[in-house]
Design an enzyme around this catalytic site. Structure first.
Site, mmCIF file in Angstrom:
data_model
loop_
_atom_site.group_PDB
_atom_site.id
_atom_site.type_symbol
_atom_site.label_atom_id
_atom_site.label_comp_id
_atom_site.label_asym_id
_atom_site.label_seq_id
_atom_site.Cartn_x
_atom_site.Cartn_y
_atom_site.Cartn_z
ATOM 1 N N ARG A 108 -121.142 84.334 46.337
ATOM 2 C CA ARG A 108 -121.396 86.436 46.293
ATOM 3 C C ARG A 108 -121.123 86.210 47.650
ATOM 4 O O ARG A 108 -121.879 87.340 48.103
ATOM 5 C CB ARG A 108 -122.264 86.773 46.088
ATOM 6 C CG ARG A 108 -122.459 86.948 44.727
ATOM 7 C CD ARG A 108 -121.355 87.769 43.230
ATOM 8 N NE ARG A 108 -121.490 87.763 42.323
ATOM 9 C CZ ARG A 108 -121.067 86.613 41.609
ATOM 10 N NH1 ARG A 108 -120.339 85.419 41.610
ATOM 11 N NH2 ARG A 108 -121.235 86.925 39.831
ATOM 12 N N SER B 145 -125.184 94.791 39.229
ATOM 13 C CA SER B 145 -125.318 93.878 38.517
ATOM 14 C C SER B 145 -127.033 94.272 40.836
ATOM 15 O O SER B 145 -125.791 94.120 41.920
ATOM 16 C CB SER B 145 -125.928 93.002 39.051
ATOM 17 O OG SER B 145 -125.215 92.499 38.107
ATOM 18 N N GLU C 237 -127.766 92.578 45.841
ATOM 19 C CA GLU C 237 -126.330 91.967 46.089
ATOM 20 C C GLU C 237 -125.413 93.763 46.161
ATOM 21 O O GLU C 237 -124.551 93.609 47.034
ATOM 22 C CB GLU C 237 -126.103 91.497 43.927
ATOM 23 C CG GLU C 237 -124.224 91.782 44.660
ATOM 24 C CD GLU C 237 -123.419 90.793 43.052
ATOM 25 O OE1 GLU C 237 -123.063 90.978 42.451
ATOM 26 O OE2 GLU C 237 -124.813 90.208 42.548
#
Length: 329
Positions: free
Chosen positions: A153, A221, A317
């Site tokens: 990520r 998320s 995130e």
């Protein structure tokens, strides 16, 4: 001032001082935003916590080009295209590889920023070249996969937020396709596994677990799955039987952040109009008229309670934007 509440999927009340929509690469060469500025795609991984005192630069570039090579299909896509629509289009053309990444919200330009991934596949596996405009130094730049510095990520674009406006991403899709099915529930698919079966199962699973942001505002998320050492894992397994983890290397593993939140009994948590989604604890939702301060308070409470029990620091995130730009919890 421009209303931003409908330009990010958490739909928090916020405005920006100036709004610029980029529909042509030529727009970028005349762009002189007042600082601060923020580059926005579809807003599926952004939450505007309060009014932004700067310029929002919106990526509205469109276009998809497909070229056949001996061993690959090259797919060159404008940064403003919708990600899931691209995956669906390639599936209809029998161009395989991205089916594990179906139904991930957001734009193509945002995909390399986050190095989006799901069910054992990351977008970096297929990227050939990223074309971007350097907003700070006002020139074009071309990034190979190594230039992108991809991680979990993570990428060079995420490490230098606001600098690179991604106009185009080129993908190389191998003509020799191999299914990736080692993550549940894909590992339950009957043999022989097809790309269409993976595509359908991923969509079915995501729709069961994740709330539709057009119905229940959310940003997907909220926290990353944390990576811990093998030694830390052994300590946690003695505290938390059934702990879900995935190998990353010989010395580290990735934990399921949603499982941790659920196991610690935090699914019922809420602050004002922001709550934890009852079906998937990794998702925080706007239950109606939520404020940015409520989102921050809930996220910080989850962080604190997980850390107190496990010693694991959950990292957002979602990109949180305050008055002057990105903020940290």
């Amino acid at each position: 001032m421009r209303d931003l509440s409908n330009l990010h999927t958490f739909r928090l009340p916020a405005q920006c001082r100036t709004f610029v929509e980029v529909t042509s690469a030529d727009n970028l060469m005349t762009l002189e935003p007042q600082e601060p500025w923020y580059i926005l795609g579809e807003g599926s991984n952004t939450a505007f916590i309060e009014d932004f005192h700067g310029t929002v630069i919106h990526n509205a570039l469109k276009g998809v080009q497909v070229d056949e090579l001996p061993e690959y299909t090259r797919v060159t896509v404008a940064g403003g295209e919708n990600w899931h629509e691209l995956v669906s289009q390639l599936r209809s053309m029998d161009i395989n590889g991205l089916e594990n990444l179906a139904l991930i919200p957001g734009s193509v330009g945002a995909a390399p920023v986050q190095n989006i991934g799901a069910y054992g596949v990351e977008v970096s596996q297929f990227i050939e070249l990223v074309t971007a405009w350097d907003v700070e130094k006002r020139h074009w730049a071309y990034f190979t996969p190594s230039d992108c510095e991809f991680g979990y990520r993570d990428s060079v674009f995420k490490q230098t937020p606001g600098r690179w406006f991604i106009t185009e991403v080129s993908f190389l899709m191998p003509k020799k396709w191999h299914p990736v099915t080692h993550y549940a529930p894909l590992n339950e698919l009957p043999e022989p596994v097809t790309a269409q079966a993976i595509f359908d199962k991923v969509i079915e699973t995501r729709r069961q677990k994740l709330p539709d942001p057009t119905v229940t505002p959310n940003a997907g998320s909220f926290f990353k799955n944390p990576v811990v050492s093998i030694e830390h894992l052994k300590v946690l397994e003695s505290k938390l039987p059934g702990l879900v983890s995935y190998p990353v290397s010989d010395s580290s593993v990735k934990l399921a952040a949603g499982w941790l939140i659920d196991k610690l009994g935090l699914k019922s948590l809420s602050v004002g109009n922001v709550g934890v989604n009852p079906k998937q604890a990794l998702v925080l939702v706007n239950n109606g008229q939520a404020q940015g301060a409520e989102l921050l308070a809930l996220a910080q409470e989850i962080q604190d309670r997980v850390y107190d029990v496990t010693g694991v620091e959950l990292e957002p995130e979602v990109r949180l934007v305050g008055a002057q730009g990105l903020i940290e919890l």
